[in-house]
Design an enzyme around this catalytic site. Structure first.
Site, PDB file in Angstrom:
ATOM      1  N   GLY A  43      51.268  18.943  61.169  1.00 27.51           N
ATOM      2  CA  GLY A  43      50.264  18.020  60.647  1.00 27.51           C
ATOM      3  C   GLY A  43      49.441  18.643  59.537  1.00 27.51           C
ATOM      4  O   GLY A  43      49.279  19.860  59.474  1.00 27.51           O
ATOM      5  N   ILE A  68      45.671   5.251  57.228  1.00 29.19           N
ATOM      6  CA  ILE A  68      44.203   5.209  57.094  1.00 29.19           C
ATOM      7  C   ILE A  68      43.778   5.779  55.740  1.00 29.19           C
ATOM      8  O   ILE A  68      42.659   6.246  55.573  1.00 29.19           O
ATOM      9  CB  ILE A  68      43.520   5.938  58.264  1.00 29.19           C
ATOM     10  CG1 ILE A  68      43.974   7.400  58.381  1.00 29.19           C
ATOM     11  CG2 ILE A  68      43.799   5.214  59.568  1.00 29.19           C
ATOM     12  CD1 ILE A  68      43.174   8.201  59.427  1.00 29.19           C
ATOM     13  N   GLY A  77      38.879   7.109  58.618  1.00 27.37           N
ATOM     14  CA  GLY A  77      38.461   7.050  60.020  1.00 27.37           C
ATOM     15  C   GLY A  77      38.007   8.417  60.512  1.00 27.37           C
ATOM     16  O   GLY A  77      36.979   8.533  61.139  1.00 27.37           O
ATOM     17  N   PHE A  78      38.816   9.428  60.248  1.00 32.94           N
ATOM     18  CA  PHE A  78      38.513  10.824  60.604  1.00 32.94           C
ATOM     19  C   PHE A  78      38.328  11.019  62.100  1.00 32.94           C
ATOM     20  O   PHE A  78      37.738  12.006  62.525  1.00 32.94           O
ATOM     21  CB  PHE A  78      37.278  11.318  59.830  1.00 32.94           C
ATOM     22  CG  PHE A  78      37.368  11.057  58.354  1.00 32.94           C
ATOM     23  CD1 PHE A  78      38.295  11.743  57.590  1.00 32.94           C
ATOM     24  CD2 PHE A  78      36.573  10.106  57.733  1.00 32.94           C
ATOM     25  CE1 PHE A  78      38.419  11.505  56.235  1.00 32.94           C
ATOM     26  CE2 PHE A  78      36.691   9.853  56.385  1.00 32.94           C
ATOM     27  CZ  PHE A  78      37.612  10.550  55.630  1.00 32.94           C
ATOM     28  N   THR A 102      45.910   7.988  54.157  1.00 29.72           N
ATOM     29  CA  THR A 102      46.566   9.290  54.080  1.00 29.72           C
ATOM     30  C   THR A 102      47.861   9.273  53.283  1.00 29.72           C
ATOM     31  O   THR A 102      48.309  10.299  52.786  1.00 29.72           O
ATOM     32  CB  THR A 102      46.930   9.750  55.495  1.00 29.72           C
ATOM     33  OG1 THR A 102      47.681   8.684  56.104  1.00 29.72           O
ATOM     34  CG2 THR A 102      45.701  10.022  56.321  1.00 29.72           C
ATOM     35  N   ASN A 118      55.270  14.993  51.078  1.00 29.67           N
ATOM     36  CA  ASN A 118      54.911  14.433  49.780  1.00 29.67           C
ATOM     37  C   ASN A 118      53.796  15.275  49.177  1.00 29.67           C
ATOM     38  O   ASN A 118      52.655  15.221  49.622  1.00 29.67           O
ATOM     39  CB  ASN A 118      54.445  12.977  49.958  1.00 29.67           C
ATOM     40  CG  ASN A 118      54.134  12.305  48.633  1.00 29.67           C
ATOM     41  OD1 ASN A 118      53.573  12.909  47.724  1.00 29.67           O
ATOM     42  ND2 ASN A 118      54.500  11.041  48.526  1.00 29.67           N
ATOM     43  N   PRO A 119      54.125  16.089  48.166  1.00 32.11           N
ATOM     44  CA  PRO A 119      53.137  17.026  47.621  1.00 32.11           C
ATOM     45  C   PRO A 119      51.877  16.333  47.096  1.00 32.11           C
ATOM     46  O   PRO A 119      50.789  16.899  47.165  1.00 32.11           O
ATOM     47  CB  PRO A 119      53.879  17.707  46.455  1.00 32.11           C
ATOM     48  CG  PRO A 119      55.315  17.437  46.683  1.00 32.11           C
ATOM     49  CD  PRO A 119      55.435  16.192  47.510  1.00 32.11           C
ATOM     50  N   GLY A 140      46.478  16.642  58.290  1.00 31.85           N
ATOM     51  CA  GLY A 140      45.258  15.842  58.125  1.00 31.85           C
ATOM     52  C   GLY A 140      43.984  16.596  58.453  1.00 31.85           C
ATOM     53  O   GLY A 140      42.918  16.259  57.957  1.00 31.85           O
ATOM     54  N   GLU A 141      44.072  17.583  59.310  1.00 32.46           N
ATOM     55  CA  GLU A 141      42.856  18.214  59.799  1.00 32.46           C
ATOM     56  C   GLU A 141      42.693  19.669  59.399  1.00 32.46           C
ATOM     57  O   GLU A 141      41.576  20.168  59.286  1.00 32.46           O
ATOM     58  CB  GLU A 141      42.772  18.047  61.329  1.00 32.46           C
ATOM     59  CG  GLU A 141      42.376  16.624  61.653  1.00 32.46           C
ATOM     60  CD  GLU A 141      42.687  16.174  63.062  1.00 32.46           C
ATOM     61  OE1 GLU A 141      41.774  16.103  63.863  1.00 32.46           O
ATOM     62  OE2 GLU A 141      43.855  15.876  63.346  1.00 32.46           O
TER      63      GLU A 141
HETATM   64 MO1  MOS Z   1      41.490  12.915  64.064  1.00 31.21          MO
HETATM   65  S1  MOS Z   1      39.631  13.592  64.675  1.00 31.21           S
HETATM   66  O1  MOS Z   1      42.417  13.321  65.451  1.00 31.21           O
HETATM   67  O2  MOS Z   1      41.438  11.251  63.884  1.00 31.21           O
END
Ligand code: MOS
Length: 695
Positions: free
Chosen positions: A658, A461, A234-235, A463, A587-588, A660-661
């Protein structure tokens, strides 16, 4: 029910749904096919501004299998929405080329497609303006920017400090519009029945889709159910409900049958959001030792005429470096363009390209190594809020990265390393992303057979969310992951925040831990296990609201080595190393995938991604993966992500920030800085195309 309890947080557990995914049993939104299903194909406006006067639907309705053509004259009415993007088919206005103006519904996808193509639309077109310019007269100061940040910030007297600084950098950087292209395009299957609306939807947040759709159709949220068991990326583009899911629900209501609507890849370039282009001016003033005296970062972005969305481009500059005099600003202009939205690290990704390129320029101006320059400007506390950092290990990341990358023997002279016909260079940039947390609810249940079930409307999603929540729950329950089933991806579960803002694990994990703790309480009090089992619930609203005042951010250092072909100007990234400090890594295995995924997206930003505006038609021209380039496997040669374990007690029960970003942040600057080191050419406008290096 005793098993060997040990900390599972920190172990490389395989994805708990891995087998389901590789055997094809995992079902994504589009794969659900209720009885009586009909197919919907949306129709997009072919003008950039104006009105739909009429649509001739006669030809379409004669096509065998066509059930309905829905447009603003016959569409079910929706309640007004704060986000006008959601008011699908509610008026004749066209705010951008590609906006949905109708939908064809038919027995088959083919018939719906044919019907959509056969519509004859009569427009009243108006002149459009789709060009972002630094001198656009429509630029204004918004009330606030995305995520609720203040629009501007100012401390000291940055103009006077710039004036007085012996070393100055004053440069303008620009980044293009970029479009999210998750593997799975947006898709919804919508079904109405006596209980209300059920949606199988590809979303990052089922609870938000439920709340939004319930409001639009004027129903209690309990009458809407959103199921998103598996989501193929999704990003940010699936972070909030947008036009397609509303259109699917509206079409299903109109034809009183379940409707399946998949957004074709080509339509994603108009209706599912994108990263705004930016124009950013950065001014840095420093003393001869490279100590910053002034930082000024001013950003310009675009949004649509129907929804104000302002990316928080300069917010990372507020926390990165010490300097007594500083200013950050955001200005935006409403254009006849699609509405920009979230794209991985909205704000940080383009903002840090500018700041970290400017820091490289400052390092050269001062004659100081770029790693040392950053270390020298490390603040003791948040430079603007004054709050202490909950933990900050940027320096450790830079040092560890420099060691692993082999930075020490680098000759800083640009354009000095020619190997065959390839100029080689290396670059570094810092990275950061805020550590957010949002309220969520969860329940934990001890089943009569001694197994545990944990429920929360989280979303995976791709991840690894389902897996890390299983680990977190196992530890909190003092059991092992194979005795815990985590149910997510359904708005019928306890409501939870979205998979976004890199805050899923921190937010959901807190709720899961609290529910598991409450269950253990109950179990210890109850003696014998009742035949129905035991259940406990948690809501973290209070806990999250009451957290102490700290400046919470993850940090990282990105190192890049590039080769630039002297004859063709082609730039290749030969090596990428990211070192991150993001709290405890749950989780590496899945974390590494997140980090290198983000870094790959950063590489893609640096070299490839660029949505091109056609000024005449007022639309983005490149609208598929043949024309909108994203990094492919062959573009990613040697990529490594490592991390420094942080023990930060001010975050959440898991100690996580976090991940993810942050991987995308700083990567493009590290690559641009490496390109400068290789060639002596400073590219300030992304992407780094060969024509820019040859001119
Ligand atoms: Mo991310 S751009 O917060 O899904």
């Amino acid at each position: 029910m005793t098993t060997t309890a040990r900390p599972y947080v920190g172990t490389a557990l395989d994805r708990v749904e891995g087998m389901e995914k590789v055997t094809g049993r995992a079902r994504y939104a589009y794969e659900h096919s209720p009885d009586e299903l009909a197919y919907a194909v949306p129709v997009q406006a072919s003008i950039a501004r104006g009105e739909v006067r009429a649509i001739d639907v006669q030809a379409a309705l004669t096509i065998p299998g066509v059930i309905a053509i829905i447009w603003h004259r016959n569409a079910p009415r929706l309640a007004p929405a704060d986000n006008a993007e959601l008011s699908v088919l509610q008026s004749a206005r066209v705010a951008y080329r590609g906006q949905y103006i109708a939908v064809a519904v038919a027995e088959t996808l083919q018939a719906a497609g044919e019907a959509a193509r056969s519509l004859s639309v009569d427009y009243a077109g108006e002149p459009h303006d789709t060009e972002l310019r630094a001198d656009h007269p429509g630029l204004y100061r918004p009330e606030k920017v995305n995520a609720g940040y203040p629009t501007d910030s100012e401390h000291g007297d940055p103009d006077a400090a710039m004036e007085a600084a012996p070393i100055r950098v004053d440069a303008t950087y620009s980044t293009p519009a970029e479009h999210n292209n998750p593997m799975e395009p947006h898709a919804t299957v919508a079904r109405w029945d006596a209980d209300g609306l059920t949606l199988y939807d590809s979303t990052q947040g089922a609870s938000a889709v439920r709340a939004t759709l319930a409001a639009l159709f004027t129903m209690p949220p309990a009458n809407v159910r959103v199921i998103a068991s598996h989501v193929g990326g999704g990003f940010g583009s699936k972070g909030q409900p947008l036009a397609p899911v509303v259109l699917a629900a509206l079409a299903a209501k109109h034809v009183t049958r379940p409707v399946k609507l998949a957004v074709p890849r080509q339509q994603m370039f108009a209706v599912t959001g994108y990263r705004t282009p930016t124009i950013q001016r950065v001014r840095l003033g420093a003393d001869v030792d490279g100590r910053l005296t002034a930082i000024v970062h001013e950003a310009i972005a675009q949004c649509s005429t129907i929804r104000e969305f302002v990316e928080q481009t300069t917010t990372p500059t507020r926390i990165m470096y010490a300097a007594p005099n500083r200013r950050t600003t955001h200005r935006v202009v409403k254009l006849d363009v699609p509405t920009p939205s979230w794209m991985r690290a909205p704000g940080e990704a383009p903002g840090m390209f500018a700041l970290e390129s400017a820091m490289d320029e400052l390092a050269i101006a001062c004659g100081i190594d770029p790693v040392e320059l950053r270390v020298r400007n490390e603040p003791d506390a948040d430079p603007e809020s004054g709050e202490p950092f909950s933990s900050r290990n940027l320096v450790a990341c830079l040092r560890e990265g420099a060691r692993r990358f082999g930075w020490a023997d680098r000759d800083p002279t640009p354009g000095a390393r020619l190997v065959g016909r390839t100029l080689i260079g290396t670059g570094v940039a810092a990275s950061t992303y805020p550590a957010y947390r949002s309220p969520s609810q969860a329940s934990a249940r001890l089943e009569p057979d001694g197994r545990y079930t944990v429920r929360i409307a989280a979303t995976d999603i791709g991840t690894g969310a389902r897996t890390v929540l299983t680990q977190i729950a196992a530890d909190a329950l003092r059991t092992s992951p194979d005795r815990v089933t985590v149910e997510i991806g359904d708005s019928a579960l306890p409501p939870a925040t979205l998979a976004g803002g890199s805050m899923g694990t921190a937010s959901w994990g807190t709720a899961v831990v609290r529910a598991c703790e409450a269950l253990r309480e109950q179990v210890s009090r109850s003696g014998d296990l009742p035949s129905a089992g035991l259940e406990a619930a948690a809501d973290t609203k209070e806990e999250v609201g009451a957290q102490e005042r700290f400046s919470r951010h993850a940090f990282g250092a990105q190192f890049a080595e590039v080769g630039v072909d002297v004859d063709t100007g082609e730039a290749r990234v030969l090596r990428l190393l990211g070192v991150f400090a993001a709290g405890r890594i749950v989780n590496p295995k899945t974390a590494r995938s997140q980090f290198i995924g983000g870094m790959t997206m950063g590489l893609s930003t640096a070299l490839f991604e660029e949505s091109l505006m056609d000024r005449e038609f007022g639309d983005y021209l490149n609208r598929d993966l043949a024309q909108y380039h994203v990094a492919a496997c062959a573009d990613v040669r040697d990529i490594e992500a490592v991390w420094i374990e942080e023990d930060d007690p001010h975050l959440n029960p898991m100690g996580t920030k976090g991940i993810g970003e942050i991987g995308i942040v700083g990567t493009a600057a590290a690559i641009a800085n490496a390109v400068h080191h290789a060639t002596g050419i400073r590219i300030r406008d992304l992407p780094i195309r060969l024509d820019k290096l040859l001119r």
